[in-house]
Design a protein around this motif. Structure first.
Motif: not given
Length: 222
Positions: A116-131
Motif C-alpha cells: 500500500d505504501e509503494l502504490v501510494t508513493a507512486v501516486r503521490v509523486v506522479a501527481r507532482g507532490d513531494a513524498l
C-alpha cells in the motif's frame, strides 16, 4: 465527455531481478498504474527514461555501472525530461539519498515499505507532490544537510516575511492545509506563497525546499 484518465507510467530500476519482479506484481495489479519498463543499472535507467518517458521512475540508490544518485542527476538534468524520480533504498540514513534529494528526486521509499505504501508513493509523486512522508525523509535531511556549515544563501533575502514563514513550515513536512491552519490563511493563499517561495529560491518542489531550509538554518529560526 472525456475518456478514462491515462494510467500512471512507471519505470522500475533495481539491480535485483526479484525486487523488480515483486514491485512489478504489486503495481501491475493497480488499474491506474502501468509498468512500462525495467532497468538493472543506472546507465540503462537513463536510457530507459529517454525511451519510455515514464511519469515516475523508481530508482534503487545502490547499483552497479552507474549508481542511483548519478542516474537521478542525469535524468533530472535533461531539459526535456518530465519524469519524477522516487528513490528506493534499504538504508534510512544514507548520504546518497540526501544527495539525490538535493539534485531533485521527489522523495524516497524504503524497500521494506508495504504494498500500500509503494502504490501510494507512486501516486503521490506522479501527481507532482513531494513524498515527505514518512518523516524519515526529514531525518535524512536533518542528519546530512548541516555537515558542512555555510552562510545563509543570499536568495533568502528575496523572500517576504510570510514566504519565509511558509518555508519554515514546509521544512517541517506540513501540508498546505496544516500551514493554512497554523498561519490562519486560506489554502489558496498558502499555495500562492509556496509557489512564490519556490520560484524565488530556484527550487523545483517541496523536497528541495526542505533540503534548502536545513542547509541554510531556516528551521532553527523563529
Amino acid at each position: 465527455m472525456t475518456g478514462p484518465a491515462r494510467p500512471t507510467r512507471v519505470l522500475l530500476v533495481d539491480d535485483q531481478a526479484l525486487v523488480r519482479h515483486g514491485f512489478g506484481l504489486i503495481l501491475r495489479s493497480e488499474p491506474d498504474i502501468e509498468v512500462v519498463g525495467e532497468a538493472e543499472d543506472g546507465a540503462k535507467a537513463v536510457e530507459a527514461v529517454r525511451r519510455h518517458r515514464p511519469d515516475v521512475a523508481l530508482v534503487d540508490i545502490r547499483m552497479p555501472v552507474l549508481d542511483g544518485l548519478e542516474a537521478t542527476r542525469r535524468i533530472l538534468a535533461d531539459p526535456h525530461n518530465r519524469s519524477k524520480v522516487l528513490i528506493l533504498t534499504t538504508f534510512d540514513h544514507d548520504e546518497y539519498v540526501f544527495e539525490a534529494l538535493r539534485v531533485g528526486a521527489s522523495g524516497f521509499l524504503l524497500k521494506t515499505a508495504s504494498p500500500d505504501e509503494l502504490v501510494t508513493a507512486v501516486r503521490v509523486v506522479a501527481r507532482g507532490d513531494a513524498l515527505l512522508s514518512p518523516s524519515i525523509t526529514r531525518q535524512v535531511v536533518r542528519r546530512f544537510a548541516r555537515l558542512v556549515p555555510r552562510p545563509p544563501a543570499p536568495e533568502l533575502d528575496r523572500l517576504t516575511a510570510r514566504e519565509l514563514d511558509v518555508l519554515r513550515l514546509v521544512s517541517r513536512g506540513m501540508t498546505n492545509g496544516e500551514i493554512a491552519a497554523e498561519l490562519v490563511l486560506s489554502e489558496a493563499t498558502v499555495k500562492t506563497h509556496v509557489s512564490g517561495m519556490l520560484t524565488k529560491l530556484g527550487l523545483r518542489d517541496r523536497v528541495q525546499a526542505v533540503v534548502f531550509a536545513y542547509e541554510n538554518g531556516v528551521t532553527a529560526q523563529g
